[in-house]
Structure formats: C-alpha cells, structure tokens
Design an enzyme around this catalytic site. Structure first.
Site, PDB file in Angstrom:
ATOM      1  N   TRP A 101     -11.155  -5.467  -3.342  1.00 42.53           N
ATOM      2  CA  TRP A 101      -9.703  -5.399  -3.155  1.00 42.53           C
ATOM      3  C   TRP A 101      -8.972  -5.680  -4.463  1.00 42.53           C
ATOM      4  CZ3 TRP A 101      -5.159  -8.166  -3.510  1.00 42.53           C
ATOM      5  CH2 TRP A 101      -4.069  -7.664  -2.790  1.00 42.53           C
ATOM      6  N   ASP A 150     -14.417  -6.949  12.878  1.00 41.74           N
ATOM      7  CA  ASP A 150     -13.448  -7.122  11.794  1.00 41.74           C
ATOM      8  C   ASP A 150     -13.665  -8.477  11.129  1.00 41.74           C
ATOM      9  OD1 ASP A 150     -10.931  -7.495  10.304  1.00 41.74           O
ATOM     10  OD2 ASP A 150     -10.192  -5.816  11.507  1.00 41.74           O
ATOM     11  N   SER A 185      -3.605  -6.324   8.496  1.00 44.72           N
ATOM     12  CA  SER A 185      -4.267  -6.804   7.291  1.00 44.72           C
ATOM     13  C   SER A 185      -3.251  -7.524   6.406  1.00 44.72           C
ATOM     14  CB  SER A 185      -4.949  -5.636   6.572  1.00 44.72           C
ATOM     15  OG  SER A 185      -5.884  -6.098   5.629  1.00 44.72           O
ATOM     16  N   TYR A 186      -3.105  -7.128   5.134  1.00 46.01           N
ATOM     17  CA  TYR A 186      -2.086  -7.741   4.272  1.00 46.01           C
ATOM     18  C   TYR A 186      -0.712  -7.608   4.928  1.00 46.01           C
ATOM     19  CZ  TYR A 186       0.055  -9.083  -0.234  1.00 46.01           C
ATOM     20  OH  TYR A 186       0.736  -9.738  -1.233  1.00 46.01           O
ATOM     21  N   TYR A 232       0.801  -1.226   0.000  1.00 40.90           N
ATOM     22  CA  TYR A 232       0.000   0.000   0.000  1.00 40.90           C
ATOM     23  C   TYR A 232       0.837   1.281   0.000  1.00 40.90           C
ATOM     24  CZ  TYR A 232      -3.475  -3.465   1.375  1.00 40.90           C
ATOM     25  OH  TYR A 232      -4.284  -4.581   1.422  1.00 40.90           O
ATOM     26  N   HIS A 260     -12.687  -3.331  10.536  1.00 42.87           N
ATOM     27  CA  HIS A 260     -11.345  -3.356   9.962  1.00 42.87           C
ATOM     28  C   HIS A 260     -10.740  -1.963   9.802  1.00 42.87           C
ATOM     29  CE1 HIS A 260      -8.151  -5.688   8.195  1.00 42.87           C
ATOM     30  NE2 HIS A 260      -8.136  -4.958   7.093  1.00 42.87           N
TER      31      HIS A 260
END
Length: 581
Positions: free
Chosen positions: A183, A259, A136-137, A69, A294
């Site tokens: 996504w 989440d 997250s990722y 990101y 989230h």
C-alpha cells in the site's frame, strides 16, 4: 478589546474560507449537475470536492465520500445516489490527486472530515442531514470524522475497516507485511528513474526497518509502522475504539470472513450493539458478514471458491436502504424491521439472520489433538478427536526456518510468493511440507455447523527465545481439496501481553490461546475438519527471526517447535457449535 476584535475578524475570515473558493468546472447532464470545487480546511489547505445534485431538487440529504483513491471515479455511484433523491459529495483526501497538502495516512482525516461536513451543512442545497459511505481507508475516515462529533452527521456505513489502526496492522504481535508495504509503495512518491525491486526479495529483507530501501526508495510511514510493534503511544491518535460507544449514530457494518479487516469490523459492531451509551443506538446497528476477502465484497467467486449465487450481494442497494431508513427517514423503510446480523454460512452457502454475533445458543465444543509424534504433513498421524488423550503422547516437532518460511498460500506460476491471498485456496500443497503439522478428523458422519470465533489452545515449546505458531482451520473435501476457513497466529513473546513481552525459556512448555477470527460454516458429512500448524504465514505477516533481537536485528535462527498433547497439556480446537435445527 482590539485583540478580541482581531480574533473575531480572523474567525470570520476563516468561516468565509469554508465557502466555495473556486469553481473549477460545472457541467449539467440531464438532471445531474456536477460541480468541482476547492474547499478550505481550518489550516487553509484546499481539498478537491465534487458535488453531484439534481437542479430540480432544491434541498436534500447529503451522502459524503472522502477518498485517497481519486474522487473522479465516483461518478457512477453519484448518479445512483442522486437518482435515489440524495446529493452526493466526493472529495480527494489531503495530499491525494487534486487536493492540496501532503498525505500523512489517517493523520488529518478526523479534522478534515469535520471541516468538510461543516462546509456541507452551510450549503443551501443541504437539508441538514449528512451520511458517509465507503470501505477500507474510505471507511476508516468515517469513524475518524464521527468521533469529532460534527453537527449534521447522522449515519455512517464503514465497510471493511478499523477503529484501532494498530489492531488492523498487527495480529498476535506479527505485522501484515505485504499489505502495508504494497500500500505504501503505491502511495509514497517514487523518485524519478527508480524501479521498484521484486517484492518477493524485498519482503525477505532484514531488518524490517530497511524494507523500504529494499523496495527502492524511502517510505517514512512504512518505517514508522514497522518499528512500533507494540500498541503504545505511537498509535494513540489512530485508536478510536474507546470513543465509539459515545456515538449516537446508526452504523451499517459490512465485511467478509477472509478480509484482513474482519476482526476489527465485527468487533466494532459488537461494541456498538452491546456497549453504546444510548439504548436507541444499540438497536440501530447492522452487521453483514459474508464469505469475502477485501477485494471481493458482494461477489460469489472468492479466490479459488465459488460460494454460489446467494453470496453475490448488492451491497450498494443495502447501503441505500440503510440511508433511506436513517438519513432520508423514508417511511417506506423506517417502518420495516431489519435483522441486526446477516451472516453467510459457508458450505451450505446460505444467509442466516440473527440477533447478535455470535448467534445466540452456540455451544463451545472441543476437538483434541492426538498423534504418536509424527503429525508432520497430511500423510502423518495427526488426529482431531472429540475426546482428550487418556495417556501421555509424544509431542509433534517441526523446524521453522526464517530463510525458508511456509508461504501463506501455495506458490504457483500464476501466484508467486508476493501475491499470496487472504481468501480460500487449496492448502494441500503446503500440507506436504515437513514443517507443517496436520491434524484431521475422520470423514464426518454428520454435518458440523458453527458460527462465531473458533479458538485453538496449544501447549507448545521451542529451543529458541521466540517463535511463531500459525493455525489454520481447514475443510477437507472428499476429493482431497483442503480449503482454509479461518486463520490465527501468535508470536510467543507476546503470548501474555503486547506491552510487556516475555521471552521463551528454551524447552519450557507454555500455553497459547489463538483466536481464528469470525467464521460460520457447515462442514457436510463426508468432509473432514483439519488443523494445520506451522511457524509462518509469509508474506501476509512478517517472519519471526526467532532471535528476539528486535525490529532492528538482522540475525535469524531455526526454531525447533513442538506441540504437546497429553493429559495436563491438552491442545484443542474449540468450535462455537450451533444447536441442531
């Protein structure tokens, strides 16, 4: 001998390539030095990497973040970590932003994480200790690197993430459609001149294998994830769970009840605390479990509910304290005890310390479904009572139409179907639909306090070969607002096994056990407990076409679904009640 020497020479060249290949920029601001480098992975692909450090500190432990990101958005975090006595390294994942290669989500992150940590460990400014941080990722890549056992990695802080990617995408056999479609639409190259279609329409596309075309361009990874609905060999590469207990790592686990990663994150903590091979590792786990979704971790406002000032947690400070304890080995923190679990009790809006999750001493307590066969809508006759039915009661019936699915959230002008949220919102508009069954207690005379995983056991039937049952646990306020606390679902053909689906026999009654996920709440006196039951949670999860044609089928059927609640066919909510204080 020549072959051996040639191999050794090649190995040396590869090791040398792990050094700095190119310094693209170097800036010094006050005591913060920033360098942008290209670091080569084992296959020669170079990843853009920023190093932030204080020139006055010749050597320090390193905090690493690897992200798809944009690493350049980490400057504020870098300044905070450097000020705290660390070196901060931020890297663009393979195929993203300024890094070379092609993004294949999660496919290379374990090896790239290993290679990056190996490179960090060779730098003169590294003290020999590395920690990883992010959510997250950016949290998943920590687990992926950790199971490769890179020398020097001594602590991680994976926030809101998975150890089994399948279990993150699928629940009860249904797929988190809006999440992965959105996504991948944002992370798959879009052809020039192409405009994305309205997601409200695209997400309704059948077969699911054509959703990417409905959005507007090919997305191979979306096709792949949607066309493998069972946890078979396709998912093995991104299933790390069985490897976690072998890790010798302190881990800070942070997630919220709302989440979509909540089940995975909490399960990872429980696994590490109870099954880690090394007793010391079991004692080096902490779970922070808040009221967040989230996008709101650490905040007090979550969707339509303000959980008060206590819910606004400084997660960055908690991470720094964890790293001071286990990465820097600062005596000021290592000597302080910490609670293995800190969970937020919704309703009374306070933090509670515990030794485990669920907290010790919980007592499973049942509320039973009752009605005269007319539990449809919140104005129906559905009841939740502490005693089971003493005599036969007619089942409750609703029709689940895949062409008119029950939305996950009430649709408003400000929140179209595609913008459904995971967080707490007033469910009462949905409870006016005739395809929603509603079961409520009377206004409570004393508070109900619980923490753990609520479970719903249903006896159900349908006139189709497959159907979904979605269950929401709801807190009904005296003013009529019905706020969702926890949600679960089950696709009927996967009721016994995800690997060996079993179709329904039309009209035959079967039993479903539906876990609603981690949750802790105090339902005050004067409020009501409620269960909402319907046939979809769209578009957060895909619709069940009710035909069992499979992932490439485009047909649909309206399912007449029933919930039974009579002696011998009890349906019940089981709450993990805490002992009275």
């Amino acid at each position: 001998m020549v072959g051996l020497l040639s191999g050794t020479s090649a190995c040396c060249r590869w090791l040398l390539s792990l050094t700095i290949l190119a310094v693209l920029s170097s800036t010094v601001s006050a005591e913060l030095r920033h360098e942008t480098l290209k670091v080569a992975m084992r296959d020669g692909v170079r990843l853009a990497t920023d190093v932030y450090r204080d020139d006055k500190v010749p050597q320090a432990p390193v905090v690493l973040i690897r992200t798809p990101y944009d690493r350049t958005r980490q400057k504020e975090a870098a300044e905070r970590w450097v000020k705290a006595g660390y070196i901060f390294v931020a890297q663009d994942c393979r195929g993203t932003r300024e890094s070379e290669g092609v993004l294949a989500p999660y496919n290379n992150e374990g090896q790239d994480g290993f290679d990056t940590i190996e490179w960090v460990m060779r730098q003169s400014w590294c003290s020999g200790r590395v920690g990883m941080v992010g959510g997250s990722y950016v949290g998943a890549v920590q687990w992926q690197a950790a199971v490769e056992h890179p020398p020097g990695l001594v602590v991680i802080a994976p926030q809101a993430t998975w150890s089994s990617f399948y279990r993150n995408l699928y629940l009860g056999g249904a797929v988190r459609l809006a999440l992965i479609a959105g996504w991948l639409a944002g992370n798959t190259p879009k052809p020039d001149g192409v405009t994305a279609a309205d997601m409200d329409q695209a997400l309704m596309k059948l077969p699911l294998s054509d959703v990417d075309e409905a959005i507007g361009w090919p997305m191979p990874w979306l096709d792949a994830w949607l066309t493998h609905p069972q946890p078979g060999g396709f998912w093995t590469r991104v299933d790390l769970t069985q490897q976690l207990p072998q890790l010798r790592l302190p881990v800070l686990h942070v997630v919220g009840y709302y989440d979509f990663f909540s089940r995975e994150s909490v399960d990872n903590f429980v696994l590490m605390q109870t099954q880690a091979a090394h007793p010391e590792t079991r004692q080096q786990q902490q779970l922070i479990l808040g009221p967040w979704d989230h996008g709101t971790i650490g905040r007090s406002q979550v969707a339509e509910v303000d959980f008060g000032a206590a819910a606004a947690l400084d997660v960055a400070a908690i991470q720094q304290d964890w790293f001071d304890r286990f990465l820097k080995l600062d005596p000021a923190t290592t000597d302080k005890p910490f609670s293995p679990v800190r969970y937020f009790s919704m309703g009374d809006n306070r933090w509670v310390d515990a030794q485990s999750w669920p907290p010790p001493g919980i007592r499973p307590t049942s509320w039973y479904l009752h009605s005269d066969g007319r539990a449809n809508t919140r104005r129906g006759t559905g009841q939740l009572l502490p005693v089971p039915p003493a005599a036969s009661q007619p089942p409750d019936t609703f029709r689940a139409d895949p062409q008119n699915p029950v939305p996950a959230s009430p649709v408003t002008a400000a929140r179209p179907l595609k913008a459904a949220v995971w967080g707490p919102v007033d469910q009462s508009p949905l409870e006016d639909r005739n395809d929603v069954l509603v079961y409520s207690t009377a206004p409570l005379t004393e508070a109900v306090v619980f923490a753990g995983t609520p479970v719903v056991q249903l006896h159900v039937s349908a006139d189709t070969v497959d159907a979904d049952w979605v269950v929401k646990l709801v807190d009904v306020h005296p003013d009529g607002r019905a706020i969702n606390l926890a949600t679960g679902l089950q696709r009927a053909r996967y009721r016994r096994s995800l690997l060996q689906p079993e179709l329904l026999q039309p009209g035959e009654v079967c039993e479903l056990t539906i876990e609603l996920g981690p949750c802790a709440a105090t339902i005050p006196a004067g409020h009501q407990l409620r269960l909402d039951i319907c046939g979809s949670l769209f578009p957060l999860f895909d619709r069940n076409p009710n035909t069992a044609e499979g992932i490439f089928g485009s047909g649909t059927a309206i399912a007449t679904e029933q919930v039974h609640h009579s002696p011998g066919r009890l349906s019940q909510l089981i709450l993990p009640i805490l002992p009275a204080q």
